[in-house]
Design a protein around this motif. Structure first.
Motif, PDB file in Angstrom:
ATOM      1  N   ILE A   1       0.845  -1.205   0.000  1.00  0.00           N
ATOM      2  CA  ILE A   1       0.000   0.000   0.000  1.00  0.00           C
ATOM      3  C   ILE A   1       0.870   1.240   0.000  1.00  0.00           C
ATOM      4  N   ARG A   2       1.850   1.343   0.898  1.00  0.00           N
ATOM      5  CA  ARG A   2       2.656   2.557   1.024  1.00  0.00           C
ATOM      6  C   ARG A   2       3.969   2.480   0.239  1.00  0.00           C
ATOM      7  N   GLY A   3       4.288   1.356  -0.224  1.00  0.00           N
ATOM      8  CA  GLY A   3       5.547   1.201  -0.952  1.00  0.00           C
ATOM      9  C   GLY A   3       6.792   1.333  -0.083  1.00  0.00           C
ATOM     10  N   GLU A   4       6.645   1.058   1.211  1.00  0.00           N
ATOM     11  CA  GLU A   4       7.781   1.190   2.127  1.00  0.00           C
ATOM     12  C   GLU A   4       8.495  -0.155   2.292  1.00  0.00           C
ATOM     13  N   ARG A   5       9.765   0.009   2.550  1.00  0.00           N
ATOM     14  CA  ARG A   5      10.582  -1.198   2.753  1.00  0.00           C
ATOM     15  C   ARG A   5      10.563  -1.577   4.241  1.00  0.00           C
ATOM     16  N   ILE A   6      10.270  -2.826   4.470  1.00  0.00           N
ATOM     17  CA  ILE A   6      10.155  -3.302   5.862  1.00  0.00           C
ATOM     18  C   ILE A   6      11.347  -4.205   6.173  1.00  0.00           C
ATOM     19  N   GLU A   7      12.154  -3.801   7.186  1.00  0.00           N
ATOM     20  CA  GLU A   7      13.277  -4.623   7.602  1.00  0.00           C
ATOM     21  C   GLU A   7      12.791  -5.758   8.499  1.00  0.00           C
ATOM     22  N   PRO A   8      13.330  -6.917   8.341  1.00  0.00           N
ATOM     23  CA  PRO A   8      12.892  -8.038   9.197  1.00  0.00           C
ATOM     24  C   PRO A   8      13.303  -7.807  10.647  1.00  0.00           C
ATOM     25  N   ALA A   9      12.431  -8.116  11.545  1.00  0.00           N
ATOM     26  CA  ALA A   9      12.723  -7.965  12.980  1.00  0.00           C
ATOM     27  C   ALA A   9      13.740  -9.011  13.423  1.00  0.00           C
ATOM     28  N   PRO A  10      14.687  -8.616  14.293  1.00  0.00           N
ATOM     29  CA  PRO A  10      15.671  -9.595  14.789  1.00  0.00           C
ATOM     30  C   PRO A  10      15.010 -10.641  15.681  1.00  0.00           C
ATOM     31  N   PHE A  11      15.711 -11.773  15.770  1.00  0.00           N
ATOM     32  CA  PHE A  11      15.198 -12.836  16.643  1.00  0.00           C
ATOM     33  C   PHE A  11      15.337 -12.420  18.098  1.00  0.00           C
ATOM     34  N   ASN A  12      14.372 -12.678  18.892  1.00  0.00           N
ATOM     35  CA  ASN A  12      14.388 -12.365  20.320  1.00  0.00           C
ATOM     36  C   ASN A  12      14.870 -13.594  21.090  1.00  0.00           C
ATOM     37  N   VAL A  13      16.180 -13.544  21.458  1.00  0.00           N
ATOM     38  CA  VAL A  13      16.771 -14.683  22.157  1.00  0.00           C
ATOM     39  C   VAL A  13      16.858 -14.351  23.646  1.00  0.00           C
ATOM     40  N   ARG A  14      16.287 -15.156  24.468  1.00  0.00           N
ATOM     41  CA  ARG A  14      16.306 -14.973  25.913  1.00  0.00           C
ATOM     42  C   ARG A  14      17.090 -16.109  26.571  1.00  0.00           C
ATOM     43  N   THR A  15      17.932 -15.705  27.541  1.00  0.00           N
ATOM     44  CA  THR A  15      18.707 -16.714  28.261  1.00  0.00           C
ATOM     45  C   THR A  15      17.791 -17.472  29.207  1.00  0.00           C
ATOM     46  N   PRO A  16      17.773 -18.763  29.081  1.00  0.00           N
ATOM     47  CA  PRO A  16      16.905 -19.535  29.991  1.00  0.00           C
ATOM     48  C   PRO A  16      17.477 -19.503  31.404  1.00  0.00           C
ATOM     49  N   TYR A  17      16.635 -19.505  32.368  1.00  0.00           N
ATOM     50  CA  TYR A  17      17.095 -19.512  33.748  1.00  0.00           C
ATOM     51  C   TYR A  17      16.267 -20.501  34.533  1.00  0.00           C
ATOM     52  N   LEU A  18      16.921 -20.933  35.623  1.00  0.00           N
ATOM     53  CA  LEU A  18      16.280 -21.931  36.472  1.00  0.00           C
ATOM     54  C   LEU A  18      15.971 -21.290  37.819  1.00  0.00           C
ATOM     55  N   LYS A  19      14.785 -21.390  38.220  1.00  0.00           N
ATOM     56  CA  LYS A  19      14.389 -20.842  39.507  1.00  0.00           C
ATOM     57  C   LYS A  19      14.858 -21.767  40.624  1.00  0.00           C
ATOM     58  N   VAL A  20      15.721 -21.185  41.505  1.00  0.00           N
ATOM     59  CA  VAL A  20      16.256 -21.956  42.628  1.00  0.00           C
ATOM     60  C   VAL A  20      15.630 -21.416  43.906  1.00  0.00           C
ATOM     61  N   PRO A  21      15.144 -22.281  44.734  1.00  0.00           N
ATOM     62  CA  PRO A  21      14.530 -21.820  45.990  1.00  0.00           C
ATOM     63  C   PRO A  21      15.557 -21.105  46.875  1.00  0.00           C
ATOM     64  N   LEU A  22      15.067 -20.137  47.611  1.00  0.00           N
ATOM     65  CA  LEU A  22      15.953 -19.369  48.468  1.00  0.00           C
ATOM     66  C   LEU A  22      16.619 -20.243  49.519  1.00  0.00           C
ATOM     67  N   TRP A  23      15.923 -21.223  50.034  1.00  0.00           N
ATOM     68  CA  TRP A  23      16.499 -22.079  51.078  1.00  0.00           C
ATOM     69  C   TRP A  23      17.684 -22.890  50.548  1.00  0.00           C
ATOM     70  N   LEU A  24      17.594 -23.255  49.232  1.00  0.00           N
ATOM     71  CA  LEU A  24      18.709 -24.013  48.664  1.00  0.00           C
ATOM     72  C   LEU A  24      19.943 -23.131  48.471  1.00  0.00           C
ATOM     73  N   VAL A  25      19.732 -21.855  48.053  1.00  0.00           N
ATOM     74  CA  VAL A  25      20.849 -20.926  47.899  1.00  0.00           C
ATOM     75  C   VAL A  25      21.527 -20.704  49.246  1.00  0.00           C
ATOM     76  N   LEU A  26      20.730 -20.478  50.281  1.00  0.00           N
ATOM     77  CA  LEU A  26      21.300 -20.273  51.612  1.00  0.00           C
ATOM     78  C   LEU A  26      22.057 -21.503  52.091  1.00  0.00           C
ATOM     79  N   LEU A  27      21.534 -22.679  51.773  1.00  0.00           N
ATOM     80  CA  LEU A  27      22.212 -23.903  52.174  1.00  0.00           C
ATOM     81  C   LEU A  27      23.570 -24.044  51.488  1.00  0.00           C
ATOM     82  N   LEU A  28      23.594 -23.753  50.177  1.00  0.00           N
ATOM     83  CA  LEU A  28      24.858 -23.840  49.444  1.00  0.00           C
ATOM     84  C   LEU A  28      25.879 -22.845  49.989  1.00  0.00           C
ATOM     85  N   TRP A  29      25.448 -21.619  50.260  1.00  0.00           N
ATOM     86  CA  TRP A  29      26.361 -20.635  50.839  1.00  0.00           C
ATOM     87  C   TRP A  29      26.882 -21.093  52.198  1.00  0.00           C
ATOM     88  N   THR A  30      26.002 -21.672  52.996  1.00  0.00           N
ATOM     89  CA  THR A  30      26.409 -22.146  54.319  1.00  0.00           C
ATOM     90  C   THR A  30      27.440 -23.264  54.218  1.00  0.00           C
TER      91      THR A  30
END
Length: 474
Positions: free
Chosen positions: A7-36
């Motif tokens: 319709i407008r004759g405009e050039r559309i650039e492709p959007a980049p891929f959205n890559v997210r780093t996966p993370y694992l939820k660790v319970p607070l009690w386990l973090v405290l235990l490891l530090w201890t």
């Protein structure tokens, strides 16, 4: 291929891929235990590493909660009283078995605090594969005024690498001197840090033994306070020092150590004093042969000593490889107060050539047959003493310049700690002894005999036989 808006004759650039780093939820009690767990593990490591501090503190804490202040008070007071009594009764053994080991622990802790910057700035740290590798401080042993550090070198290093930076290490660790020597294993090097100077006091004449041990003549004191014992069998001795450095102390210390053998008939001393007898004349009666004014008589005596050595070699050939002193075949020790007067300063060429020829052959042939030379010298240049390398045992007293140290004691000896050029004029008789094949110079102060001591020595242990003085029977 890029997209186009129709319709407008405009050039559309492709959007980049959205890559997210996966993370694992660790319970607070386990973090405290490891530090201890990690904190407890580190505390255990510290507790075990410094057990000599943590274990006594644990015991004192237990005694406090169990018995109150009486518990730790008695636990500290009784050993302290025992150590004090031990020190009063026998300070030498207390120092050796209690004080020095405790001080060694403390010094090791202090060395470790500055070890890494010291190794890096001295150029002894090695970079490999992105890592910095340091020499490892294995052990520190305190003895007298010295700290003896045993260090494991990095692969590819040699003791000379430490010797070349010994002066840097001296200033880095606030020591007076640093001597470097090979360790008991090929990968070890020993650094001897001198923190005090136990050799500032004059060494009194040492006791005379009835029958001297020619492999261990007591002639002075080491830095740790022990007696330095010189091996005479199988060697020739060169003593080099500037005017007033104490060459007389070395000579008379050796003569005193041999005095019992003189009276027993096991030793004959032949003395050469080209300075008119000013140095050796005080003990003239100790010498079987003495020459001080007649250079022709000196040449004759040296040739006689050479003939004696050659006759002994012919007689002992095939029977033994080392002469054993006896009354019928005594050890001959030739003492020359100023070698340069015989080898360089004589104006009569024929006499000079005779002396140099006889002396050179004596130095090469006399050791095994019991004819030994003790030569003193002020100027160590090659043109003054061309056969300097024929003396396996060398003693360097105070010298005027740095190059003279390696010239006298051997290449690299100054880097290993033999700082003869830095011996103050206030310490005559202090020097470094280097044995052939041993890369470690020993710092020694030789005993001092005054005129009365020499006269008393001559009265007590005078040579009992026909004596020759300047070519004539005395």
């Amino acid at each position: 291929m890029p997209l186009i808006n129709v319709i407008r004759g405009e050039r559309i650039e492709p959007a980049p891929f959205n890559v997210r780093t996966p993370y694992l939820k660790v319970p607070l009690w386990l973090v405290l235990l490891l530090w201890t767990v990690r904190g407890v593990w580190r505390l255990v490591l510290v507790y075990l590493r410094f057990w000599y501090v943590t274990v006594p503190l644990t015991g004192l804490t237990y005694l406090y909660f169990r018995f109150g202040w009486w518990g730790p008070g008695l636990a500290l007071g009784v050993p302290a009283a025992g150590l004090g009594l031990w020190a009063v009764v026998d300070w030498r053994s207390c120092r050796r078995w209690a004080w020095w080991p405790t001080l060694s622990r403390w010094r090791r802790f202090r060395y470790r605090r500055t070890w890494k910057p010291a190794m890096v700035t001295a150029g002894l740290a090695v970079s490999f594969d992105g890592n910095t590798i340091l020499p490892v401080l294995k052990k520190v042993r305190v003895s007298g005024g010295t700290d003896v550090l045993t260090v494991r070198m990095v692969t590819g290093q040699i003791p000379d690498d430490f010797a070349k930076v010994s002066e840097r290490l001296t200033h880095t660790f606030a020591a007076l001197n640093c001597r470097v020597s090979p360790g008991s294993r090929p990968d070890l090097v020993v650094l001897t840090m001198r923190r005090g100077d136990p050799l500032t006091a004059v060494v009194e004449p040492l006791p005379v033994t009835g029958v001297p041990d020619f492999t261990a003549l007591p002639i002075g004191l080491r830095e740790d306070g022990s007696v330095y014992e010189l091996r005479l069998y199988g060697t020739q001795i060169l003593v080099v020092g500037a005017t007033g450095a104490g060459k007389g102390s070395v000579v008379w210390s050796i003569v005193r150590a041999l005095a019992g053998g003189i009276s027993a008939g096991l030793v004959q001393l032949w003395a050469f004093d080209p300075k008119g007898g000013m140095e050796l004349g005080a003990g003239e009666r100790l010498f079987a042969k003495f020459a001080c004014t007649d250079f022709k008589a000196m040449a004759d005596l040296l040739e006689l000593a050479l003939k004696t050595a050659q006759d002994r070699a012919a007689r002992l050939r095939g029977h033994t490889r080392q002469h054993v002193a006896s009354v019928t075949d005594p050890l001959i020790v030739i003492v020359i107060d100023e070698l340069a007067a015989l080898t360089a300063y004589i104006t009569e060429r024929q006499l000079k050539d005779r002396i140099k020829a006889a002396l050179g052959l004596l130095l090469t042939q006399g050791r095994a047959v019991g004819v030994h030379v003790i030569g003193c010298l002020q100027d160590p240049r090659k043109e003054v003493l061309p056969f300097r390398n024929l003396f396996p045992t060398r003693i360097g007293l105070r010298l005027a310049e740095e190059p003279e140290v390696d010239l006298v004691l051997g290449d690299g000896m100054r880097d290993r700690g033999a700082l003869c050029d830095r011996i103050p004029m206030s310490l005559p008789g202090v020097g470094f002894v280097v044995l052939d094949g041993d890369p470690t110079p020993a710092r020694v102060r030789f005993s001092y005999l005054d005129d009365d001591d020499i006269a008393s020595l001559a009265d007590t242990y005078a040579f009992d036989g026909a004596r020759v003085v300047d070519g004539e029977w005395a």
